[in-house]
Structure formats: structure tokens, C-alpha cells
Motif scaffolding. Structure first.
Motif, PDB file in Angstrom:
ATOM      1  N   ARG A 173       7.267   6.322 -13.683  1.00 44.08           N
ATOM      2  CA  ARG A 173       6.769   5.469 -14.758  1.00 44.08           C
ATOM      3  C   ARG A 173       6.349   4.138 -14.157  1.00 44.08           C
ATOM      4  O   ARG A 173       6.801   3.758 -13.075  1.00 44.08           O
ATOM      5  CB  ARG A 173       7.834   5.243 -15.836  1.00 44.08           C
ATOM      6  N   ALA A 174       5.452   3.437 -14.840  1.00 43.66           N
ATOM      7  CA  ALA A 174       5.002   2.129 -14.367  1.00 43.66           C
ATOM      8  C   ALA A 174       6.189   1.182 -14.255  1.00 43.66           C
ATOM      9  O   ALA A 174       7.060   1.145 -15.125  1.00 43.66           O
ATOM     10  CB  ALA A 174       3.953   1.555 -15.315  1.00 43.66           C
ATOM     11  N   GLY A 175       6.222   0.433 -13.145  1.00 45.94           N
ATOM     12  CA  GLY A 175       7.314  -0.489 -12.903  1.00 45.94           C
ATOM     13  C   GLY A 175       8.419   0.080 -12.049  1.00 45.94           C
ATOM     14  O   GLY A 175       9.271  -0.661 -11.552  1.00 45.94           O
ATOM     15  N   SER A 176       8.426   1.402 -11.866  1.00 42.58           N
ATOM     16  CA  SER A 176       9.426   2.035 -11.013  1.00 42.58           C
ATOM     17  C   SER A 176       8.951   2.033  -9.566  1.00 42.58           C
ATOM     18  O   SER A 176       7.817   1.662  -9.260  1.00 42.58           O
ATOM     19  CB  SER A 176       9.687   3.474 -11.465  1.00 42.58           C
ATOM     20  N   ARG A 177       9.829   2.471  -8.692  1.00 44.24           N
ATOM     21  CA  ARG A 177       9.478   2.660  -7.298  1.00 44.24           C
ATOM     22  C   ARG A 177       9.586   4.131  -6.931  1.00 44.24           C
ATOM     23  O   ARG A 177      10.439   4.844  -7.451  1.00 44.24           O
ATOM     24  CB  ARG A 177      10.394   1.841  -6.381  1.00 44.24           C
ATOM     25  N   VAL A 178       8.699   4.558  -6.050  1.00 42.35           N
ATOM     26  CA  VAL A 178       8.801   5.874  -5.434  1.00 42.35           C
ATOM     27  C   VAL A 178       8.897   5.657  -3.937  1.00 42.35           C
ATOM     28  O   VAL A 178       8.503   4.614  -3.420  1.00 42.35           O
ATOM     29  CB  VAL A 178       7.591   6.769  -5.786  1.00 42.35           C
ATOM     30  N   TRP A 179       9.423   6.626  -3.219  1.00 47.41           N
ATOM     31  CA  TRP A 179       9.602   6.486  -1.782  1.00 47.41           C
ATOM     32  C   TRP A 179       8.896   7.624  -1.065  1.00 47.41           C
ATOM     33  O   TRP A 179       8.986   8.789  -1.469  1.00 47.41           O
ATOM     34  CB  TRP A 179      11.080   6.506  -1.419  1.00 47.41           C
ATOM     35  N   VAL A 180       8.205   7.286   0.026  1.00 44.59           N
ATOM     36  CA  VAL A 180       7.561   8.299   0.856  1.00 44.59           C
ATOM     37  C   VAL A 180       8.006   8.080   2.297  1.00 44.59           C
ATOM     38  O   VAL A 180       8.349   6.962   2.691  1.00 44.59           O
ATOM     39  CB  VAL A 180       6.026   8.236   0.755  1.00 44.59           C
ATOM     40  N   MET A 181       8.010   9.147   3.082  1.00 41.43           N
ATOM     41  CA  MET A 181       8.401   9.057   4.475  1.00 41.43           C
ATOM     42  C   MET A 181       7.193   8.657   5.305  1.00 41.43           C
ATOM     43  O   MET A 181       6.201   9.387   5.353  1.00 41.43           O
ATOM     44  CB  MET A 181       8.966  10.394   4.965  1.00 41.43           C
ATOM     45  N   VAL A 182       7.253   7.501   5.932  1.00 44.36           N
ATOM     46  CA  VAL A 182       6.135   6.992   6.714  1.00 44.36           C
ATOM     47  C   VAL A 182       6.670   6.459   8.034  1.00 44.36           C
ATOM     48  O   VAL A 182       7.714   5.827   8.084  1.00 44.36           O
ATOM     49  CB  VAL A 182       5.395   5.858   5.967  1.00 44.36           C
ATOM     50  N   GLY A 183       5.927   6.731   9.097  1.00 42.81           N
ATOM     51  CA  GLY A 183       6.294   6.201  10.403  1.00 42.81           C
ATOM     52  C   GLY A 183       5.288   6.666  11.428  1.00 42.81           C
ATOM     53  O   GLY A 183       4.304   7.335  11.101  1.00 42.81           O
ATOM     54  N   PRO A 184       5.499   6.329  12.689  1.00 40.62           N
ATOM     55  CA  PRO A 184       4.588   6.777  13.737  1.00 40.62           C
ATOM     56  C   PRO A 184       4.494   8.295  13.760  1.00 40.62           C
ATOM     57  O   PRO A 184       5.508   8.991  13.743  1.00 40.62           O
ATOM     58  CB  PRO A 184       5.236   6.240  15.020  1.00 40.62           C
ATOM     59  N   GLN A 185       3.279   8.812  13.773  1.00 44.18           N
ATOM     60  CA  GLN A 185       3.079  10.253  13.738  1.00 44.18           C
ATOM     61  C   GLN A 185       3.132  10.823  15.150  1.00 44.18           C
ATOM     62  O   GLN A 185       2.502  10.327  16.068  1.00 44.18           O
ATOM     63  CB  GLN A 185       1.745  10.605  13.093  1.00 44.18           C
ATOM     64  N   GLN A 186       3.897  11.882  15.312  1.00 45.24           N
ATOM     65  CA  GLN A 186       4.075  12.540  16.592  1.00 45.24           C
ATOM     66  C   GLN A 186       3.185  13.784  16.665  1.00 45.24           C
ATOM     67  O   GLN A 186       2.508  14.141  15.703  1.00 45.24           O
ATOM     68  CB  GLN A 186       5.551  12.931  16.753  1.00 45.24           C
ATOM     69  N   PRO A 187       3.169  14.482  17.835  1.00 44.52           N
ATOM     70  CA  PRO A 187       2.374  15.724  17.923  1.00 44.52           C
ATOM     71  C   PRO A 187       2.749  16.717  16.833  1.00 44.52           C
ATOM     72  O   PRO A 187       3.878  16.740  16.352  1.00 44.52           O
ATOM     73  CB  PRO A 187       2.737  16.250  19.321  1.00 44.52           C
TER      74      PRO A 187
END
Length: 256
Positions: free
Chosen positions: A123-137
């Protein structure tokens, strides 16, 4: 119908999945089935997917991860009100990083973010989380969970991300006021270049530099802005891709 339940830690397999595990009796009492959307109401409000708890688990509790608890404003051991809610399929979803990040999430990551959030209620105003970082092979990402703020949804109200949802990721780094030693830096690209120049275009952890061959150098926040770190050269170090991945695994983080 709603019910008050005691908040417990999520199952390990459910962390980052925006779900709430309830005993089957409770699900029947409030009229929800496996896969329905429910709201968790504490000091704030979160929307998650209802799933049945494991057979034999205690009744009167709800298992949710730290991300859902943050959205709901509750902690383990506290009580939360759980109630069914109607959630439409999201036609559009607009997101923005909560703070500047050393692996910036931007418009070009919208496809990856979209895939990560499929079937996620929000919903608007909430937070979602995604996995992000340096991409490996082979496309493997060694990184950390990054919060994105849900700026807007269409339609308004609780929605579920589907394959047809148009996902837009706005930038949070451009025009961000930088730290005290880099007050004139207005974009991530110029900030990163300033850090590379200061560090002699070499990894501050292992020493590898551009002159040794094909090397990808990246700028890493020592203290992430989401945890109070400043956006400036005094809070950034140059790392090669491998050391950057290691830093995000919390194995080692060099100081400036």
C-alpha cells in the motif's frame, strides 16, 4: 472480523516474503483462506499474504518477519490486530529508494524489482524490500535487503503486484544534499568519480586497480544512509566488485 494476536518471529523460509503465518483455526475465525490478503494493525498498518502455520504450532500467534513488523509498527511479543482486507491487482506501482545507496536502485532496475515483488501485497506509504548488491557471475547477487518506499499505487488502497503491473522506480540519489565534505556533489555519478579520484582508482581493501587489468571498481557506503550515514566522500570507499560483495555480506567493511 478481526482478531488480536501475539507477534512472533517469521519462519526462516518466509523472511522477505511479505507473509503472515496463522493457525488454521484463526484463519477460519476471521474468514480468510491461504493466499488472501490481511492487514496487520499496530502503531502503523501493513498488508501481507495469509498462510497457514505449521501443524502443531501455538495458537493465538502470528509469525511475520522484521520487514512486515516495521510496516505495522510492532515488535515480537507485542499484540497486533489482524483483519482481512480486499486488495486489487496493481495496474501501476511507483517506488523510490528510502535513502541513497552505494548500489543505487533506479529506473533501469524496474524489471528486476518487478520480478522480486510479484504477488506481493502493499500500500502507499509502506516499504518493500528487494535484494540488491554487486552482481556476480551467472546472475548471482551478493548483497543486502534494500528498502523502497511505495510512493503511489493505482488503484489506491491495498494492491497486489502482478505480471501486468507497470512498475516505476524513481531515483533517490540525484539532487540529494551531500555530506559536509562534498556539499557541491549533486549526482551519484559525480560523487562516485570523486571517491575514485581520492582513492587513486584502486580498491581500498585489496589494492587492485584499473592498471592491473579488467577491474570493476564500485563506491561503497561505510555507514548506509538508511542507517544514518551521510551522502558524501567522507562516508564512501572504493572497492572492487569482489570486496564490495564481501562488505555487503558484513564480513569486512574498510574504513575511510
Amino acid at each position: 472480523m478481526s482478531i488480536e494476536l501475539t507477534v512472533e518471529q517469521a519462519y526462516d523460509s518466509a523472511k522477505g516474503r511479505t507473509v503472515a503465518h496463522l493457525d488454521r483455526g484463526t484463519m477460519g475465525d476471521i474468514g480468510v483462506a491461504d493466499g488472501d490478503t490481511v492487514a496487520l494493525v499496530g502503531d502503523d498498518r501493513a498488508v501481507v499474504t495469509a498462510r497457514p502455520a505449521r501443524d502443531g504450532d501455538a495458537t493465538g500467534v502470528v509469525h511475520v518477519d522484521g520487514f512486515a513488523r516495521q510496516n505495522a509498527g510492532v515488535a515480537p511479543g507485542e499484540t497486533v490486530t489482524v483483519e482481512p482486507v480486499a486488495a486489487d491487482d496493481a495496474a501501476e506501482l511507483t517506488l523510490r529508494p528510502v535513502a541513497a545507496q552505494c548500489c543505487p536502485i533506479g529506473a533501469d532496475h524496474a524489471g528486476r524489482v518487478h520480478n522480486d515483488l510479484l504477488e506481493t501485497p502493499t500500500r502507499a506509504g509502506s516499504r518493500v524490500w528487494v535484494m540488491v548488491g554487486p552482481q556476480q557471475p551467472f546472475g548471482v547477487v551478493l548483497g543486502s535487503w534494500r528498502p523502497l518506499e511505495v510512493v503511489a499505487t493505482d488503484p489506491e488502497g491495498p494492491v497486489v503486484v502482478t505480471r501486468s503491473t507497470d512498475v516505476t522506480v524513481e531515483s533517490a540519489i540525484d539532487d540529494v544534499e551531500a555530506g559536509s565534505t562534498a556539499a557541491d556533489v549533486e549526482s551519484w555519478e559525480s560523487l562516485r568519480e570523486a571517491v575514485f579520484e581520492r582513492d587513486g582508482r584502486a580498491c581500498r581493501n585489496c589494492g587492485v586497480d584499473f592498471d592491473t587489468g579488467s577491474v570493476s571498481l564500485e563506491a561503497h557506503f561505510v555507514v548506509p544512509p538508511v542507517h544514518g550515514g551521510t551522502v558524501g566522500v567522507d562516508n564512501l570507499v572504493t572497492l572492487c566488485r569482489q570486496c564490495h560483495a564481501t562488505a555487503h555480506e558484513s564480513v569486512t567493511t574498510p574504513s575511510v
